[in-house]
Scaffold this motif. Sequence first.
Motif, mmCIF file in Angstrom:
data_model
loop_
_atom_site.group_PDB
_atom_site.id
_atom_site.type_symbol
_atom_site.label_atom_id
_atom_site.label_comp_id
_atom_site.label_asym_id
_atom_site.label_seq_id
_atom_site.Cartn_x
_atom_site.Cartn_y
_atom_site.Cartn_z
ATOM 1 N N ALA A 102 9.695 -38.341 22.608
ATOM 2 C CA ALA A 102 10.553 -38.768 23.717
ATOM 3 C C ALA A 102 10.134 -40.126 24.274
ATOM 4 N N ASN A 103 8.847 -40.466 24.150
ATOM 5 C CA ASN A 103 8.334 -41.703 24.748
ATOM 6 C C ASN A 103 8.081 -42.827 23.744
ATOM 7 N N LEU A 104 8.212 -42.531 22.455
ATOM 8 C CA LEU A 104 7.924 -43.527 21.432
ATOM 9 C C LEU A 104 8.945 -44.661 21.435
ATOM 10 N N LYS A 105 8.454 -45.902 21.456
ATOM 11 C CA LYS A 105 9.318 -47.073 21.284
ATOM 12 C C LYS A 105 9.483 -47.297 19.783
ATOM 13 N N ASP A 106 10.340 -46.485 19.214
ATOM 14 C CA ASP A 106 10.453 -46.379 17.765
ATOM 15 C C ASP A 106 11.081 -47.628 17.165
ATOM 16 N N ARG A 107 10.672 -47.916 15.919
ATOM 17 C CA ARG A 107 11.347 -48.981 15.167
ATOM 18 C C ARG A 107 12.794 -48.574 14.906
ATOM 19 N N ARG A 108 13.657 -49.579 14.862
ATOM 20 C CA ARG A 108 15.068 -49.339 14.546
ATOM 21 C C ARG A 108 15.460 -50.184 13.352
ATOM 22 N N LEU A 109 16.206 -49.571 12.458
ATOM 23 C CA LEU A 109 16.661 -50.266 11.260
ATOM 24 C C LEU A 109 18.173 -50.403 11.326
ATOM 25 N N ALA A 110 18.652 -51.643 11.266
ATOM 26 C CA ALA A 110 20.094 -51.875 11.293
ATOM 27 C C ALA A 110 20.712 -51.416 9.973
ATOM 28 N N PRO A 111 21.816 -50.662 10.016
ATOM 29 C CA PRO A 111 22.427 -50.168 8.770
ATOM 30 C C PRO A 111 22.751 -51.268 7.776
ATOM 31 N N LYS A 112 23.095 -52.445 8.279
ATOM 32 C CA LYS A 112 23.521 -53.517 7.370
ATOM 33 C C LYS A 112 22.369 -54.090 6.540
ATOM 34 N N VAL A 113 21.112 -53.894 6.972
ATOM 35 C CA VAL A 113 19.981 -54.424 6.201
ATOM 36 C C VAL A 113 19.393 -53.370 5.278
ATOM 37 N N ARG A 114 19.940 -52.178 5.309
ATOM 38 C CA ARG A 114 19.442 -51.119 4.435
ATOM 39 C C ARG A 114 20.081 -51.256 3.057
ATOM 40 N N ALA A 115 19.256 -51.521 2.054
ATOM 41 C CA ALA A 115 19.769 -51.703 0.701
ATOM 42 C C ALA A 115 20.241 -50.379 0.114
ATOM 43 N N ALA A 116 21.150 -50.471 -0.855
ATOM 44 C CA ALA A 116 21.612 -49.261 -1.535
ATOM 45 C C ALA A 116 20.443 -48.608 -2.269
ATOM 46 N N TRP A 117 20.456 -47.286 -2.304
ATOM 47 C CA TRP A 117 19.351 -46.546 -2.902
ATOM 48 C C TRP A 117 19.675 -46.290 -4.374
ATOM 49 N N THR A 118 18.951 -46.961 -5.282
ATOM 50 C CA THR A 118 19.183 -46.824 -6.712
ATOM 51 C C THR A 118 18.317 -45.705 -7.283
ATOM 52 N N LEU A 119 18.602 -45.344 -8.545
ATOM 53 C CA LEU A 119 17.792 -44.335 -9.221
ATOM 54 C C LEU A 119 16.338 -44.793 -9.319
ATOM 55 N N ARG A 120 16.136 -46.094 -9.561
ATOM 56 C CA ARG A 120 14.768 -46.624 -9.630
ATOM 57 C C ARG A 120 14.052 -46.432 -8.293
ATOM 58 N N ASP A 121 14.775 -46.639 -7.194
ATOM 59 C CA ASP A 121 14.183 -46.447 -5.866
ATOM 60 C C ASP A 121 13.768 -44.990 -5.654
ATOM 61 N N VAL A 122 14.604 -44.078 -6.129
ATOM 62 C CA VAL A 122 14.279 -42.654 -5.989
ATOM 63 C C VAL A 122 12.995 -42.323 -6.740
ATOM 64 N N LEU A 123 12.873 -42.818 -7.970
ATOM 65 C CA LEU A 123 11.672 -42.558 -8.761
ATOM 66 C C LEU A 123 10.447 -43.229 -8.144
ATOM 67 N N ASP A 124 10.623 -44.445 -7.613
ATOM 68 C CA ASP A 124 9.509 -45.165 -6.998
ATOM 69 C C ASP A 124 9.016 -44.498 -5.718
ATOM 70 N N THR A 125 9.831 -43.609 -5.162
ATOM 71 C CA THR A 125 9.414 -42.892 -3.961
ATOM 72 C C THR A 125 8.115 -42.136 -4.182
ATOM 73 N N PHE A 126 7.896 -41.676 -5.397
ATOM 74 C CA PHE A 126 6.785 -40.762 -5.660
ATOM 75 C C PHE A 126 5.618 -41.411 -6.406
ATOM 76 N N ILE A 127 5.655 -42.735 -6.596
ATOM 77 C CA ILE A 127 4.577 -43.386 -7.342
ATOM 78 C C ILE A 127 4.228 -44.741 -6.726
ATOM 79 N N VAL A 128 3.001 -45.166 -6.978
ATOM 80 C CA VAL A 128 2.565 -46.544 -6.754
ATOM 81 C C VAL A 128 1.828 -46.954 -8.015
ATOM 82 N N ASN A 129 2.213 -48.075 -8.596
ATOM 83 C CA ASN A 129 1.630 -48.515 -9.862
ATOM 84 C C ASN A 129 0.163 -48.893 -9.659
ATOM 85 N N PRO A 130 -0.772 -48.154 -10.280
ATOM 86 C CA PRO A 130 -2.193 -48.454 -10.056
ATOM 87 C C PRO A 130 -2.640 -49.782 -10.659
#
Length: 398
Positions: free
Chosen positions: A179-207
């Motif tokens: 209730a008290n957090l000054k949360d970050r806000r993301l404007a919808p227009k700057v949110r890139a489309a979510w591709t299949l590559r983005d979905v897969l990258d969600t679960f990995i970081v290249n070592p």
Amino acid sequence: MTLYTLSYLGTSLLFIAPLAVTLALKVNDLVGTNAAPASLALVAGVGSAVSLVANPLFGRLSDRTSSRWGMRRPWMVGGLLGGTAGVLVVATATNVATVVLGWCIAQLFFNAVLAVHVAVLPDQVPSTQRGLVSGVLGMCLPLASIGATFVVKLFSGHELAMFLVPCAVGGVFIVVFAANLKDRRLAPKVRAAWTLRDVLDTFIVNPRRHPDFAWAFLSRFLLVMAYAFLTTYQVYFLLNRLHRAEADIPDLVFLGTLAQSSAVVVASLVGGRVSDWVGRRKVFVCTAALVYAVAMVLLSLATTFPMYLVALAVSGLGFGLYFAVDLALLTEVLPDPDNAAKDLGVFNYAGAVPFTLAPALAPAILSLGAGSYSVLFAVAAACAAAGAFAILPVKALQ
């Protein structure tokens, strides 16, 4: 920072109360002492597997959330409600299969709460203060352990209360912070489309592309593996190695947690602040993991409850120093600050996978060691020592 700390404490309480005591007692009541270790391994292992997907997924979703309530807040509240429903299923279960289902639901939604809470650190805290804040947050797990074991002790014999009161207490802290957090806000227009590559990258970081992140991951993984052996099997250690009565277990676990947590609080506060002051991270992380290894050796030799308490106190010093500084170190080697929650979610594998592997490996280790908990905790000591040396190759920080 006060509200953030209390909310992080509440989040820790959601996980620790079941893992430290109530899940083991619930399983023990359902299947008996002899079958309980294997059944608990199933419950904890499947639940941890769910967290492997849930934490980075909800982290990535929060990084992309453009609601008018902010990026992190909706997942805090929604995750709290869903996870509490899962705990209720566990508390009322009449068989192990239902316990598995309920714990999976709880892990799924509570990991949403955890993912966004960790992301608040790089979102809101300057790098020059992250050691201090990480140190303060490092107190949350031991304080939650004290609170959880105290509640279980207070409501011993009242199964529903033992499970739900920690959720209620933690939930109050989380809701107040949200209730008290000054949360970050993301404007919808700057949110890139979510591709299949983005979905897969969600679960990995290249070592290979991010070796510092990978070494930090390995160090955390090994240290948490040692911690998972202790946390998951301390109830059975007290029952089988120290031959204490089941009715005494809540009191004994509370005393052990108090000894450990008191040391964690001191080490977290001092270690995080000194790390900021001298501008170094690696030496603190390495030293802390070695101290934890010594504690596991002491535990492997323990034959009395006072020896058990001493070992836990030493483990608290190592654990508190490690997590106070390691979290600050991690925020400075993140691959992509704009997707901090996602990368922190991937890093959470280092905290979640050990709770899948430890219950799976422990029965085999105990079998090879003729049922000896000394062997189990000697393996834990080796894991912690290896975690100390795994942090040395990190090049971005001293």
